[in-house]
Design an enzyme around this catalytic site. Structure first.
Site, mmCIF file in Angstrom:
data_model
loop_
_atom_site.group_PDB
_atom_site.id
_atom_site.type_symbol
_atom_site.label_atom_id
_atom_site.label_comp_id
_atom_site.label_asym_id
_atom_site.label_seq_id
_atom_site.Cartn_x
_atom_site.Cartn_y
_atom_site.Cartn_z
ATOM 1 N N ASP A 270 31.263 43.530 42.916
ATOM 2 C CA ASP A 270 32.205 42.719 42.157
ATOM 3 C C ASP A 270 32.319 43.219 40.713
ATOM 4 O O ASP A 270 31.588 44.113 40.291
ATOM 5 C CB ASP A 270 31.757 41.255 42.207
ATOM 6 C CG ASP A 270 32.923 40.289 42.230
ATOM 7 O OD1 ASP A 270 34.012 40.641 41.734
ATOM 8 O OD2 ASP A 270 32.761 39.157 42.739
ATOM 9 N N ASP B 157 42.098 37.007 42.375
ATOM 10 C CA ASP B 157 41.627 36.475 43.647
ATOM 11 C C ASP B 157 42.746 35.774 44.403
ATOM 12 O O ASP B 157 43.530 35.011 43.812
ATOM 13 C CB ASP B 157 40.507 35.459 43.421
ATOM 14 C CG ASP B 157 39.219 36.104 42.949
ATOM 15 O OD1 ASP B 157 39.163 37.350 42.881
ATOM 16 O OD2 ASP B 157 38.272 35.363 42.638
#
Length: 516
Positions: free
Chosen positions: A215, A267
């Site tokens: 991430d 996202d």
């Protein structure tokens, strides 16, 4: 300008999941085709077909056992044996930080029992929430013993015994995203910064994982100016174990040199139609398409198809996509090609829903649409008609690997079509939507009531590529699983608002066309 020729690196490609089993060495070059003045059919096969045939002959000649490469030999992470996008399940969007051993085991069992595994859904991917700290002596990651009492290696073995792949999560900074937030668990959740070699050894040798998501939370100044994602890439490669590597780095910047896929936008947090349209546009720019190929994918994020604890169909206050919008979302991700990774509940009988209503399950289990996503060419789709401002329509085209021998009959392709050119074509009535601004609930615009009438969407052969009107294509509707007939020059269909219809176009001989 345009889609430049992108040389693909020479690849040392393990064909099976364990390292050191069998290896194919092949060099792939992606070259843009140019339109000739007339259709060439009595001449040798077209360039994409020649590339495919050369690769096939290389594969047949190179199926010999080779020892694992020495640790000093490094290849790019995208050259690690994973040539098509992953399919499976990730814990994040359906469960967020609520992960434990029971959830993972039951989900793995559900993936097998539902038949999803046999259709290609093989990935069980744990996201943030399992790591709590580092061992003070070894500096290795420690996991929550209350949530994962058997340990991560036992869980990995459980997943592997069911014929599935096991994935985990980290982040490039000193902490994971949840560690930085300090919510829902300890603020000591460790990231990878400074421990890439130790963590890669843990992943490959202690836990025997198959996929890693890295991430983008935090920074790692000790590696500057080198990208910390590249540090982990190199550490993974040194282990000798093939590990699919997904990076979440600078939005909109392709990172095919870092991993197998790279995130292209924010996202896809919620099942909102306008939001996934925005992310689709980010993932399909010319810059992104130029870097897509086997083992290298622009990732607009995981799927929002089905229901879960975090996104329950029993929450009337939470805007949801219609079933048709979800199928369109799946269609575009399949053709992209993007990861077909679900966040929905896979365990049957849960009160918050899942994937087992007939329409959703049919969407996820159509083998012909899945085959488009898993096509070995892994070519990017591109828009050939793009009228989003006035009519709200698009037509997308994606080259496919040539039809293989003995394919006739099962998928509607004529029996004389072995080696014929094949395309995926998507007719998309997307409507005009302004997908800009912050990700709020306004990113889901409800369908008009009553809905707009269907649009007649057409595509001509010249728009598809270097084809003249006399080239006959057999057209198969993949959602209807029905062969519509043989067409010359153009094809059109009526498409409902927010519907994406996907077809396989397969070139047939003139003799077959005359007989139809």
């Amino acid at each position: 300008p345009g889609d430049p020729a992108i040389p693909r690196k020479t690849r040392e490609r393990p064909l099976s999941d364990p390292p050191g089993a069998m290896t194919v060495v092949a060099s792939v070059v992606v070259v843009r085709r140019r339109r000739p003045s007339t259709r060439r059919r009595s001449t040798p096969p077209s360039l994409p077909r020649r590339i495919f045939l050369v690769l096939a002959s290389l594969s047949a000649a190179a199926l010999v056992p080779l020892p694992p490469p020495p640790s000093a030999c490094l290849v790019h992470a995208l050259d690690n044996g994973f040539s098509v996008p992953p399919m499976g399940w990730s814990s994040w969007y359906g469960n967020l930080w609520n992960v434990d051993e029971t959830l993972i085991k039951e989900t793995a069992d559900a993936m097998v029992n539902s038949g999803l595994r046999d259709l290609g859904y093989r990935t069980v991917w744990i996201d943030d929430g399992f790591a709590v700290a580092r061992d003070p002596n070894t500096r290795k990651i420690t996991i929550d013993p209350q949530l994962f009492p058997s340990g991560m290696r036992a869980l990995s073995d459980y997943v592997h015994e069911r014929g599935l792949l096991f994935g985990v999560y980290t982040s490039r900074g000193e902490k994971t995203c949840m560690g930085y937030s300090g919510k829902h668990g300890p603020d000591t959740r460790p990231g990878a910064c400074g421990y890439e070699t130790i963590d890669a050894d843990t992943y490959a040798n202690d836990w025997e994982i198959d996929l890693l998501k890295n991430d983008g939370c935090g920074s790692c100044q000790q590696h500057a100016p080198k990208d910390p994602h590249a540090v982990m890439r190199d550490a993974l490669n040194k282990t000798g174990r093939p590990i699919y590597y997904a990076v979440h780095n600078s939005y909109g910047v392709p990172h095919d040199d870092l991993g197998n896929d790279w995130r292209t936008g924010i996202d896809l947090c919620c099942p909102w139609y306008d939001l996934w349209l925005h992310l689709l546009d980010k993932a399909t720019t010319e810059e992104q398409r130029a870097r897509v190929g086997p083992g290298s994918f622009a990732n607009p994020d995981f799927l929002q198809v089905g229901w879960s604890r975090a996104k329950s169909k029993h929450r009337p206050d939470f805007p949801m996509m219609s079933l048709l919008e979800r199928r369109s979302h799946y269609t575009m991700w399949a053709a992209l090609p993007g990861p077909l990774v679900l966040g929905a509940e896979l365990r049957p009988g849960k009160e918050w829903g899942g994937i087992y209503d007939p329409y959703t399950f049919e969407t996820l289990t159509n083998p012909e649409v899945i085959a488009i996503n898993q096509d070995p060419l892994a070519a990017p789709m591109r828009p050939v008609v793009n009228d989003t401002k006035t009519r709200g329509i698009q037509v997308w085209m994606k080259p496919l690997a040539p039809v293989q021998p003995n394919a006739g009959g099962s998928d509607g392709v004529g029996g004389d079509s072995s080696g014929a050119e094949s395309l995926a074509v998507v007719l998309f009535h997307r409507t005009t939507v302004d997908a800009t601004g912050p990700p709020t609930n306004s990113w889901h615009t409800p369908l008009p009531d009553p809905p707009s009438p269907p649009q007649a969407i057409a595509v001509t052969w010249s728009e598809l590529g270097d084809y003249n009107d006399c080239v006959p294509f057999e057209v198969r509707d993949l959602w209807a699983r029905q062969t519509l007939g043989i067409y010359c020059g153009s094809f059109n269909a009526d498409v409902e608002e927010r519907e994406a219809r996907i077809y396989r176009f397969t070139e047939v001989s003139a003799a077959t066309a005359r007989m139809a």
